[in-house]
Design a protein around this motif. Sequence first.
Motif, PDB file in Angstrom:
ATOM      1  N   ARG A 141      95.517  32.227  22.486  1.00  0.00           N
ATOM      2  CA  ARG A 141      94.598  31.507  23.368  1.00  0.00           C
ATOM      3  C   ARG A 141      94.137  30.159  22.824  1.00  0.00           C
ATOM      4  O   ARG A 141      93.491  29.407  23.545  1.00  0.00           O
ATOM      5  CB  ARG A 141      93.375  32.377  23.647  1.00  0.00           C
ATOM      6  N   ALA A 142      94.444  29.882  21.573  1.00  0.00           N
ATOM      7  CA  ALA A 142      93.987  28.635  20.955  1.00  0.00           C
ATOM      8  C   ALA A 142      94.505  27.432  21.741  1.00  0.00           C
ATOM      9  O   ALA A 142      95.671  27.365  22.100  1.00  0.00           O
ATOM     10  CB  ALA A 142      94.434  28.564  19.505  1.00  0.00           C
ATOM     11  N   ASP A 143      93.603  26.517  21.990  1.00  0.00           N
ATOM     12  CA  ASP A 143      93.928  25.328  22.774  1.00  0.00           C
ATOM     13  C   ASP A 143      93.161  24.171  22.156  1.00  0.00           C
ATOM     14  O   ASP A 143      91.965  24.281  21.868  1.00  0.00           O
ATOM     15  CB  ASP A 143      93.514  25.563  24.229  1.00  0.00           C
TER      16      ASP A 143
ATOM     17  N   THR B 112      89.869  23.320  23.895  1.00  0.00           N
ATOM     18  CA  THR B 112      88.821  24.332  23.989  1.00  0.00           C
ATOM     19  C   THR B 112      88.182  24.510  22.620  1.00  0.00           C
ATOM     20  O   THR B 112      88.870  24.627  21.611  1.00  0.00           O
ATOM     21  CB  THR B 112      89.411  25.683  24.461  1.00  0.00           C
TER      22      THR B 112
ATOM     23  N   TYR C  71      93.083  38.113  15.530  1.00  0.00           N
ATOM     24  CA  TYR C  71      93.772  36.891  15.110  1.00  0.00           C
ATOM     25  C   TYR C  71      94.952  36.586  16.035  1.00  0.00           C
ATOM     26  O   TYR C  71      95.142  35.439  16.451  1.00  0.00           O
ATOM     27  CB  TYR C  71      94.240  37.016  13.659  1.00  0.00           C
TER      28      TYR C  71
ATOM     29  N   TYR D 119      93.624  35.331  19.260  1.00  0.00           N
ATOM     30  CA  TYR D 119      93.116  33.974  19.090  1.00  0.00           C
ATOM     31  C   TYR D 119      94.272  32.971  19.075  1.00  0.00           C
ATOM     32  O   TYR D 119      94.213  31.930  19.724  1.00  0.00           O
ATOM     33  CB  TYR D 119      92.290  33.846  17.805  1.00  0.00           C
ATOM     34  N   GLU D 120      95.316  33.291  18.334  1.00  0.00           N
ATOM     35  CA  GLU D 120      96.473  32.400  18.253  1.00  0.00           C
ATOM     36  C   GLU D 120      97.098  32.167  19.627  1.00  0.00           C
ATOM     37  O   GLU D 120      97.544  31.066  19.929  1.00  0.00           O
ATOM     38  CB  GLU D 120      97.523  32.960  17.286  1.00  0.00           C
TER      39      GLU D 120
ATOM     40  N   TYR E 244      86.463  26.024  19.367  1.00  0.00           N
ATOM     41  CA  TYR E 244      86.762  27.211  18.562  1.00  0.00           C
ATOM     42  C   TYR E 244      85.893  28.387  18.985  1.00  0.00           C
ATOM     43  O   TYR E 244      86.389  29.493  19.216  1.00  0.00           O
ATOM     44  CB  TYR E 244      86.557  26.881  17.078  1.00  0.00           C
TER      45      TYR E 244
ATOM     46  N   THR F 209      86.819  29.946  22.397  1.00  0.00           N
ATOM     47  CA  THR F 209      88.023  30.768  22.299  1.00  0.00           C
ATOM     48  C   THR F 209      87.720  32.067  21.566  1.00  0.00           C
ATOM     49  O   THR F 209      88.144  33.148  21.989  1.00  0.00           O
ATOM     50  CB  THR F 209      89.151  30.003  21.573  1.00  0.00           C
ATOM     51  N   LEU F 210      86.965  31.989  20.483  1.00  0.00           N
ATOM     52  CA  LEU F 210      86.608  33.181  19.713  1.00  0.00           C
ATOM     53  C   LEU F 210      85.803  34.156  20.569  1.00  0.00           C
ATOM     54  O   LEU F 210      86.050  35.365  20.545  1.00  0.00           O
ATOM     55  CB  LEU F 210      85.821  32.781  18.460  1.00  0.00           C
TER      56      LEU F 210
END
Length: 143
Positions: free
Chosen positions: A35-37, A40, A29, A32-33, A42, A45-46
């Motif tokens: 790298r979250a963009d 992009t 998590y 992910y937070e 979901y 990124t996951l």
Amino acid sequence: MERRQDGIGLCNLPYDTLEEETELLHLAYELYEKRADMNTAYLVTLNCVIDEIEKALGNGTLHLPLDPTPRVVLVIEDGMITGSYTSEPSVRVEVIELSKEYASSEERDAVYAELQSDPELSECDCRITVPGYEDEIESGEME
């Protein structure tokens, strides 16, 4: 599971117990937070997060379980051990009672010397909890 079924990535995650691997899920998590963009997808990124975790597991920079410290809890009632619990079933719990009533000071010293010289053992922190003791001090019953 889809990645494992499709053979995507290293597939070295503990899939059978993944839902119980809270530290690993927390790490995922956090990654992910970071790298979250918004631009992009979901799943992209996951997949990047899972790839990073798998690589870290594969090259040895991340080890499971993430919290490798096993716990042993002994319950003592009126000076008698009435229960023992462990987070690691392979741990063998040994209890040595050094009663001044039965063991001489030389015998007690010998026990400590033997434990300190045992290469398989290292001294560790011990947390002692006495339920109710704090309550009695606050109410002024124990002086």
